[in-house]
Design a protein around this motif. Structure first.
Motif, PDB file in Angstrom:
ATOM      1  N   GLN A   1     -61.999 -19.064   4.038  1.00  0.00           N
ATOM      2  CA  GLN A   1     -62.725 -19.016   5.311  1.00  0.00           C
ATOM      3  C   GLN A   1     -64.080 -18.318   5.169  1.00  0.00           C
TER       4      GLN A   1
ATOM      5  N   PHE B   1     -56.549 -20.919   9.910  1.00  0.00           N
ATOM      6  CA  PHE B   1     -55.920 -20.080  10.941  1.00  0.00           C
ATOM      7  C   PHE B   1     -55.713 -18.646  10.494  1.00  0.00           C
ATOM      8  N   GLY B   2     -56.442 -18.227   9.461  1.00  0.00           N
ATOM      9  CA  GLY B   2     -56.274 -16.878   8.939  1.00  0.00           C
ATOM     10  C   GLY B   2     -55.737 -16.875   7.516  1.00  0.00           C
TER      11      GLY B   2
ATOM     12  N   LEU C   1     -58.429 -16.166   5.108  1.00  0.00           N
ATOM     13  CA  LEU C   1     -59.296 -15.006   5.290  1.00  0.00           C
ATOM     14  C   LEU C   1     -59.335 -14.177   4.012  1.00  0.00           C
TER      15      LEU C   1
ATOM     16  N   ASP D   1     -53.456 -11.994   8.823  1.00  0.00           N
ATOM     17  CA  ASP D   1     -53.956 -12.398  10.135  1.00  0.00           C
ATOM     18  C   ASP D   1     -53.630 -13.861  10.399  1.00  0.00           C
ATOM     19  N   MET D   2     -53.141 -14.126  11.584  1.00  0.00           N
ATOM     20  CA  MET D   2     -52.915 -15.507  11.999  1.00  0.00           C
ATOM     21  C   MET D   2     -53.490 -15.654  13.395  1.00  0.00           C
ATOM     22  N   ARG D   3     -54.190 -16.728  13.621  1.00  0.00           N
ATOM     23  CA  ARG D   3     -54.850 -17.049  14.896  1.00  0.00           C
ATOM     24  C   ARG D   3     -54.576 -16.010  16.004  1.00  0.00           C
ATOM     25  N   ALA D   4     -55.621 -15.327  16.415  1.00  0.00           N
ATOM     26  CA  ALA D   4     -55.536 -14.237  17.392  1.00  0.00           C
ATOM     27  C   ALA D   4     -54.541 -13.157  16.950  1.00  0.00           C
ATOM     28  N   PRO D   5     -54.724 -12.658  15.699  1.00  0.00           N
ATOM     29  CA  PRO D   5     -53.777 -11.676  15.176  1.00  0.00           C
ATOM     30  C   PRO D   5     -53.676 -10.452  16.076  1.00  0.00           C
TER      31      PRO D   5
ATOM     32  N   GLU E   1     -65.439 -16.862   8.345  1.00  0.00           N
ATOM     33  CA  GLU E   1     -65.217 -17.540   9.615  1.00  0.00           C
ATOM     34  C   GLU E   1     -63.841 -17.120  10.129  1.00  0.00           C
ATOM     35  N   GLY E   2     -63.859 -16.166  11.027  1.00  0.00           N
ATOM     36  CA  GLY E   2     -62.620 -15.643  11.602  1.00  0.00           C
ATOM     37  C   GLY E   2     -63.000 -14.885  12.853  1.00  0.00           C
ATOM     38  N   GLY E   3     -61.994 -14.351  13.512  1.00  0.00           N
ATOM     39  CA  GLY E   3     -62.259 -13.498  14.668  1.00  0.00           C
ATOM     40  C   GLY E   3     -62.971 -14.200  15.812  1.00  0.00           C
TER      41      GLY E   3
ATOM     42  N   GLU F   1     -59.489 -18.698  19.201  1.00  0.00           N
ATOM     43  CA  GLU F   1     -58.210 -17.992  19.245  1.00  0.00           C
ATOM     44  C   GLU F   1     -57.665 -17.805  20.660  1.00  0.00           C
TER      45      GLU F   1
END
Ligand code: MOS
Length: 727
Positions: free
Chosen positions: A205, A236-237, A240, A342-346, A497-499, A694
């Motif tokens: 990511q 989706f994490g 990451l 971390d997974m989508r909206a951790p 690309e996260g958060g 998320e």
């Protein structure tokens, strides 16, 4: 020519549907293929490993184990990546120790994938096993707040306020472990160049993460390795942090001085990170008229024995409603597994699940409609951080969702079939609206085409598309004139690309570099046209690839020709907006669901899902809706399907396949409706846009749980909720 706000089709759509989009395993170089052998025990050590039969097998080029780890990888090697939590990252083949079941213990590299896989089965391993406790429940005694990230500060006097409340609840909620399972499995293709340098195509990511890892472990700096990732088939994490195939493929390529590719199988995708199993204890109290007086949220979650997983769970309970007496506790306990990831909206997914179920239970105790209860306890100030919000249009979400769903008359509207129980539930969702530093470069060539580069990623979210939109809009050119390039360590730095921060971070940088371009081209124009030297920038406009002043227009390309310039290049680094410090940025949503439960069979269905979100400026309503839909489908999967099952005697994931690890499929999905309300935000970032990748999964499992209660009178305080739970 306004482009921001358009339902722009994906600019990379044609590449994706014609197979021209190259993912990490789609590189066409001649590769050796790598396959890992995984440990069959969870704890102990390898006493012997016999690779002779595998070495002799046809096509095998090399075998790597802890026995032949290159000397240089043994000491002073840094295996961290930018997202490493506290602890010691897993080091493949470092020694004979086994830390978890499924740990890679040998890598076979062969001419073909099939040869490598078959040869791996010829390796004989003997172990010395140690006793361990394999589940969260077994390890609760070892739970410790010292290992967990510190929650937001407690406030007020929870105990007293709880005691003085008119209605109180004490409830426990449990969620099982979830695995990411993106469509594209993790893969790395390493090209070994004649000068010993590498080009690494990684599923990640953010290419900077892979580069940092490769530099730490193998001492490969940006001069010796280039990491690329043009397309990512969902993550989706899971992307990451670099996963172990990056280590494996790189090690093999360096040692064998040859191109090496490693693609994980679906089963192997269950041998690294996951959303951890957690147990929440919620204590809530309110007054007779439904004003929240006391709230305590304690969560215990699992982590590995070697790293302390870092996510924010309980803080959400101090944030979503007004409450002056709040107690937040978070503990972690090690289990014999790989580190969660971390997974989508951790954290948000987990914390808000418990909170939104508990709020529903308390509203029920107080005899107040759940929507009304939430409105009564609305908060327009971040009490955790003691800061105002950059913007918060959640009230508008409630109102619009109520209307679209038909919340008020929901019972009258429902047509019932004799064998079905019907129920309705709702929840609030929220996610952070952060901005990270990001850098971009822009160049315009003599044909007036713009190339914008940034090391960011497009994990399916639509980065290529929205960045092109922002640039086209700000430059006043058509979108065809923009070429946005990403996923390359040769490009300017970007956050991973996260958060849900890519639009706000990279998008703001793109907007600014375009602004800089306009100043620059205006300067060049003025310098070469003495008549216009005194013209103020504010009196110039930019449209259709032209600078406009009064009734006169000058094409960007003409201005360049006149100045004898072939290319104009500009770099820009954007820092987070001041509002990121002075205010709290969050996106919000309201979700309402309808469920049916079969009286005899217990089958739970979700005929209708409605989400109304407030997420600032929506750059592209089409890709934004895609994000909402995807996350809502997953929320439903989390509520009713997904359960990573571990045989705690062996620490092994028992259902590492799609036959037994159930995800939501088309047959589970019926009517889903999403909408955005207008939300103006001039503080969160220059674009006023909040991420939506998320948001849609947060709160959804609670809404379904609340609807199941409405239908059946049963509170299922666990995820997933299965048909045998309602019978
Ligand atoms: Mo997201 S879990 O930050 O990819």
């Amino acid at each position: 020519m306004l482009n921001i706000g358009n339902k722009q089709k994906r600019v990379d759509g044609p590449q994706k549907v014609t197979g021209k989009a190259t993912y990490a395993a789609d590189i066409a170089s001649p590769f050796y293929h790598a396959y890992v052998l995984q440990s069959t025990i969870a704890c102990g050590s390898i006493t012997a490993i016999d690779t002779s039969a595998a070495e002799a097998f046809e096509g095998v080029k090399g075998i790597f184990t802890h026995k032949n780890l290159p000397e240089r990888l043994k000491n002073k090697v840094d295996y961290t990546d930018p997202l490493s939590p506290p602890g010691k990252p897993f080091r493949p083949f470092y020694n004979d120790k086994i830390l978890y079941n499924g740990q890679p213990i040998a890598l076979v590299v062969a001419q073909t994938f099939e040869q490598a896989r078959y040869a791996s089965k010829l390796i004989k391993v003997t172990y010395e096993e140690k006793k361990f406790k394999g589940s969260l429940s077994d390890n609760l005694k070892n739970a410790s707040a010292d290992r967990a990230p510190e929650p937001a500060s407690n406030r007020g006097d929870f105990k007293k306020a709880f005691k003085n409340s008119d209605y109180t609840i004490i409830r426990e909620y449990r969620q099982s472990r979830n695995y990411h399972n993106p469509m594209e499995p993790h893969a790395t293709s390493v090209e070994y160049k004649s000068d010993g340098s590498l080009v690494v195509y990684d599923k990640i990511q953010g290419v900077a993460s892979s580069l940092k890892y490769l530099n730490g472990v193998f001492g490969l700096g940006a001069d010796r390795v280039q990491v690329k990732s043009d397309f990512v088939g969902g993550a989706f994490g899971s992307g990451l942090r670099p996963q172990y195939q990056l280590f494996m493929a790189t090690l093999a390529a360096l040692e064998l001085k040859h191109n090496v590719q490693m693609v994980m199988t679906r089963a192997q995708m269950f041998s690294f990170g996951y959303r951890p199993e957690v147990i929440h204890t919620m204590k809530l109290g309110c007054s007779k008229d439904g004003i929240l007086k006391a709230l305590s949220h304690k969560t215990v979650g699992e982590t590995s024995t070697f790293e302390d997983f870092n996510e924010t769970i309980v803080d959400w309970s101090g944030l979503l409603y007004k409450c002056d007496n709040v107690n937040l506790e978070y503990e972690l306990t090690p289990v014999q597994s790989y580190t969660p990831l971390d997974m989508r909206a951790p954290g948000g997914v987990s914390g808000v699940y418990a909170l939104e179920c508990a709020i529903d239970e308390l509203a029920h105790e107080a005899g107040i409609d759940p929507l009304e209860f939430r409105r009564k306890n609305y908060v327009d100030y971040d009490q955790n951080e003691d800061k105002p919000f950059t913007s918060k249009e959640l009230m508008a979400c409630y109102a619009r969702c109520e209307e679209v769903f038909g919340w008020k008359n929901r019972k009258d509207l429902s047509k019932t079939e004799p064998h079905l129980l019907k129920g309705y539930g709702m929840a609030t969702g929220s996610w952070e609206a952060l901005q990270q530093p990001a850098s971009v470069s822009l160049s315009m060539n003599e044909e007036g085409t713009f190339t914008i580069k940034c090391a960011t990623a497009d994990i399916g979210t639509g980065t290529y598309t929205v960045m092109s939109q922002i640039a086209a809009d700000k430059l006043g050119v058509s979108i065809e004139k923009i070429k946005f390039m990403l996923g390359d360590t040769a490009f300017p730095d970007s956050p991973i690309e996260g958060g849900s921060w890519t639009v706000s971070s990279v998008g703001s940088a793109v907007a600014s570099v375009c602004e800089k371009f306009k100043y620059r081209i205006a300067d060049i124009w003025k310098r070469n046209n003495p008549d216009y030297q005194a013209v103020a920038f504010e009196d110039i406009s930019f449209q259709k690839g032209k600078l406009e002043y009064g009734s006169k227009t000058f094409a960007f390309t003409e201005i360049m020709q006149q100045a004898s310039k072939e290319e104009l290049s500009i770099a820009h680094s954007e820092s987070p907006a001041a509002g990121q410090n002075t205010h709290s940025g969050y996106a919000h949503c309201c979700v309402m669901v309808e469920v049916t439960v079969d009286k005899d069979l217990g089958i739970i269905k979700v005929p209708r899902l409605v989400n109304v979100s407030a997420a600032g400026k929506i750059i592209n309503p089409k890709t934004a809706e895609n994000q909402l839909l995807g996350s809502m489908v997953w929320g439903l999967g989390m509520a009713l399907r997904e359960e990573g099952m571990v045989d705690t005697r062996y620490g092994r994931v028992m259902n590492a396949n799609f036959a037994e690890y159930h995800i939501a499929v088309n047959a589970d999905i019926h009517d889903i409706h999403t909408e955005f309300v207008e939300e103006k935000d001039d503080k969160v970032n220059p674009l006023g846009a909040k991420g939506v990748g998320e948001l849609g999964i947060v709160g959804l499992a609670a809404a379904i749980s609340n609807a199941i209660f409405d239908a059946t009178g049963k509170r299922l305080r666990k995820l997933p909720m299965l048909l045998d739970d309602v019978l």
